[in-house]
Design an enzyme around this catalytic site. Sequence first.
Site, PDB file in Angstrom:
ATOM      1  N   LYS A  37       0.830  -1.210   0.000  1.00 45.31           N
ATOM      2  CA  LYS A  37       0.000   0.000   0.000  1.00 45.31           C
ATOM      3  C   LYS A  37       0.863   1.259   0.000  1.00 45.31           C
ATOM      4  O   LYS A  37       0.594   2.199  -0.750  1.00 45.31           O
ATOM      5  CB  LYS A  37      -0.947   0.017   1.217  1.00 45.31           C
ATOM      6  CG  LYS A  37      -1.919  -1.155   1.264  1.00 45.31           C
ATOM      7  CD  LYS A  37      -2.936  -1.009   2.386  1.00 45.31           C
ATOM      8  CE  LYS A  37      -2.344  -1.028   3.787  1.00 45.31           C
ATOM      9  NZ  LYS A  37      -1.796  -2.336   4.193  1.00 45.31           N
ATOM     10  N   ARG A 112      -9.577   0.609   8.840  1.00 47.13           N
ATOM     11  CA  ARG A 112      -9.124  -0.745   9.133  1.00 47.13           C
ATOM     12  C   ARG A 112     -10.184  -1.541   9.869  1.00 47.13           C
ATOM     13  O   ARG A 112      -9.993  -2.723  10.121  1.00 47.13           O
ATOM     14  CB  ARG A 112      -7.883  -0.666  10.006  1.00 47.13           C
ATOM     15  CG  ARG A 112      -6.617  -1.269   9.382  1.00 47.13           C
ATOM     16  CD  ARG A 112      -5.518  -0.962  10.335  1.00 47.13           C
ATOM     17  NE  ARG A 112      -4.273  -1.598  10.151  1.00 47.13           N
ATOM     18  CZ  ARG A 112      -3.234  -1.084   9.525  1.00 47.13           C
ATOM     19  NH1 ARG A 112      -3.358   0.042   8.877  1.00 47.13           N
ATOM     20  NH2 ARG A 112      -2.081  -1.701   9.522  1.00 47.13           N
ATOM     21  N   ARG A 151      11.957  -5.499   5.606  1.00 46.38           N
ATOM     22  CA  ARG A 151      11.740  -4.084   5.904  1.00 46.38           C
ATOM     23  C   ARG A 151      12.382  -3.654   7.228  1.00 46.38           C
ATOM     24  O   ARG A 151      12.929  -2.563   7.340  1.00 46.38           O
ATOM     25  CB  ARG A 151      10.234  -3.796   5.922  1.00 46.38           C
ATOM     26  CG  ARG A 151       9.887  -2.342   5.874  1.00 46.38           C
ATOM     27  CD  ARG A 151       8.425  -2.113   5.586  1.00 46.38           C
ATOM     28  NE  ARG A 151       7.569  -2.612   6.652  1.00 46.38           N
ATOM     29  CZ  ARG A 151       6.252  -2.493   6.654  1.00 46.38           C
ATOM     30  NH1 ARG A 151       5.648  -1.917   5.644  1.00 46.38           N
ATOM     31  NH2 ARG A 151       5.537  -2.961   7.646  1.00 46.38           N
ATOM     32  N   ARG A 153      11.110  -2.944  10.404  1.00 47.53           N
ATOM     33  CA  ARG A 153      10.539  -1.994  11.363  1.00 47.53           C
ATOM     34  C   ARG A 153      10.347  -2.694  12.706  1.00 47.53           C
ATOM     35  O   ARG A 153      10.339  -3.916  12.765  1.00 47.53           O
ATOM     36  CB  ARG A 153       9.195  -1.507  10.812  1.00 47.53           C
ATOM     37  CG  ARG A 153       8.889  -0.078  11.129  1.00 47.53           C
ATOM     38  CD  ARG A 153       7.670   0.392  10.374  1.00 47.53           C
ATOM     39  NE  ARG A 153       6.484  -0.391  10.712  1.00 47.53           N
ATOM     40  CZ  ARG A 153       5.404  -0.451   9.946  1.00 47.53           C
ATOM     41  NH1 ARG A 153       5.373   0.190   8.787  1.00 47.53           N
ATOM     42  NH2 ARG A 153       4.367  -1.167  10.316  1.00 47.53           N
ATOM     43  N   ARG A 164      -0.352  -9.274  13.244  1.00 43.95           N
ATOM     44  CA  ARG A 164      -0.918  -8.241  12.369  1.00 43.95           C
ATOM     45  C   ARG A 164      -1.717  -8.861  11.226  1.00 43.95           C
ATOM     46  O   ARG A 164      -2.750  -8.327  10.828  1.00 43.95           O
ATOM     47  CB  ARG A 164       0.191  -7.324  11.836  1.00 43.95           C
ATOM     48  CG  ARG A 164       0.577  -6.295  12.907  1.00 43.95           C
ATOM     49  CD  ARG A 164       1.902  -5.636  12.659  1.00 43.95           C
ATOM     50  NE  ARG A 164       2.030  -5.081  11.336  1.00 43.95           N
ATOM     51  CZ  ARG A 164       3.189  -5.004  10.670  1.00 43.95           C
ATOM     52  NH1 ARG A 164       4.294  -5.469  11.207  1.00 43.95           N
ATOM     53  NH2 ARG A 164       3.218  -4.461   9.497  1.00 43.95           N
TER      54      ARG A 164
HETATM   55  P1  ADP Z   1       1.210  -2.237   7.948  1.00 44.88           P
HETATM   56  O1  ADP Z   1       0.246  -1.858   6.866  1.00 44.88           O
HETATM   57  O2  ADP Z   1       2.463  -2.828   7.423  1.00 44.88           O
HETATM   58  O3  ADP Z   1       0.583  -3.058   9.036  1.00 44.88           O
HETATM   59  P2  ADP Z   1       0.954   0.394   9.189  1.00 44.88           P
HETATM   60  O4  ADP Z   1       2.022   1.416   9.283  1.00 44.88           O
HETATM   61  O5  ADP Z   1      -0.213   0.661   8.329  1.00 44.88           O
HETATM   62  O6  ADP Z   1       1.708  -0.923   8.699  1.00 44.88           O
HETATM   63  O7  ADP Z   1       0.396   0.025  10.653  1.00 44.88           O
HETATM   64  C1  ADP Z   1       1.239  -0.271  11.738  1.00 44.88           C
HETATM   65  C2  ADP Z   1       0.425  -0.365  13.027  1.00 44.88           C
HETATM   66  O8  ADP Z   1      -0.201   0.891  13.305  1.00 44.88           O
HETATM   67  C3  ADP Z   1      -0.716  -1.369  13.019  1.00 44.88           C
HETATM   68  O9  ADP Z   1      -0.288  -2.683  13.327  1.00 44.88           O
HETATM   69  C4  ADP Z   1      -1.643  -0.786  14.099  1.00 44.88           C
HETATM   70  O10 ADP Z   1      -1.161  -1.072  15.398  1.00 44.88           O
HETATM   71  C5  ADP Z   1      -1.492   0.716  13.888  1.00 44.88           C
HETATM   72  N1  ADP Z   1      -2.518   1.260  12.945  1.00 44.88           N
HETATM   73  C6  ADP Z   1      -2.287   1.766  11.699  1.00 44.88           C
HETATM   74  N2  ADP Z   1      -3.418   2.170  11.113  1.00 44.88           N
HETATM   75  C7  ADP Z   1      -4.430   1.908  11.991  1.00 44.88           C
HETATM   76  C8  ADP Z   1      -5.835   2.066  11.959  1.00 44.88           C
HETATM   77  N3  ADP Z   1      -6.472   2.576  10.887  1.00 44.88           N
HETATM   78  N4  ADP Z   1      -6.550   1.675  13.055  1.00 44.88           N
HETATM   79  C9  ADP Z   1      -5.942   1.156  14.118  1.00 44.88           C
HETATM   80  N5  ADP Z   1      -4.622   0.957  14.222  1.00 44.88           N
HETATM   81  C10 ADP Z   1      -3.848   1.336  13.177  1.00 44.88           C
END
Ligand code: ADP
Length: 210
Positions: A37, A112, A151, A153, A164
């Site tokens: 994404k 999400r 990656r 992180r 996740r």
């Molecule tokens: P990825 O898509 O690789 O999981 P993100 O940077 O989108 O990485 O998300 C990392 C973390 O941030 C998630 O595992 C969650 O804990 C939090 N997070 C991100 N976006 C949301 C959201 N829309 N609602 C709730 N938690 C979120």
Amino acid sequence: MNPCIPLLLLLPAAAAVLAPPAGKVVVVLLGPPGGGKGTQAEFITKKYGLPPISTGELLRAEVEQATPLGRRIQGVMAKGELVSDEIVNALVEQRISQPDAARGFILDGYPRTVEQARFLDTLLPRKGFPRPVVIVLKAPVEAIVSRLASRGRADDKPEVVRERIAVYERQTAPLIEYYTGAGRHDIDGLGTPEEVFARIDRVLAPKAGR
Ligand code: ADP
């Protein structure tokens, strides 16, 4: 005075309320963690000039400030769980109200949950934006795990990645249903980033008047 005239004067105002706001585009990128994404958001930004809004990034910025809220968020993210809808919705509302988002934006990692999607459904018209173009990136789990492994992180450790992905299956995959028939486009997420973008671009170009 002719009673028709005030009515006629009102017509443009009524049209402005009823018609979708012209020239604005909101893109929602849905897909599993590691599904590409963020990379695709960059491509879309480059061609269409829409700012990418990643809730993961917004949350990490909050964590960096080490505020009490930031510390709470950090604990949740470290476990691979979702931060509360209330916090994320508020961050998104604030972000899309910035001047650089006036012509539209790309949402990466939001919504999400179905709750977040419902909130977005009320937020967009309230802020004068059209319904979103929903792009679902499809990628098999094996591809995701190997992408994330490279990656590095903090929350990319194998056990957190597994959580996740489980959270995605449980809470985010139902969103794909939610958007059925409402401007949803399923895109094959395999191949080079350029190949995937070409598929997305075929959807976006007509909507963005390109
Ligand atoms: P990825 O898509 O690789 O999981 P993100 O940077 O989108 O990485 O998300 C990392 C973390 O941030 C998630 O595992 C969650 O804990 C939090 N997070 C991100 N976006 C949301 C959201 N829309 N609602 C709730 N938690 C979120």
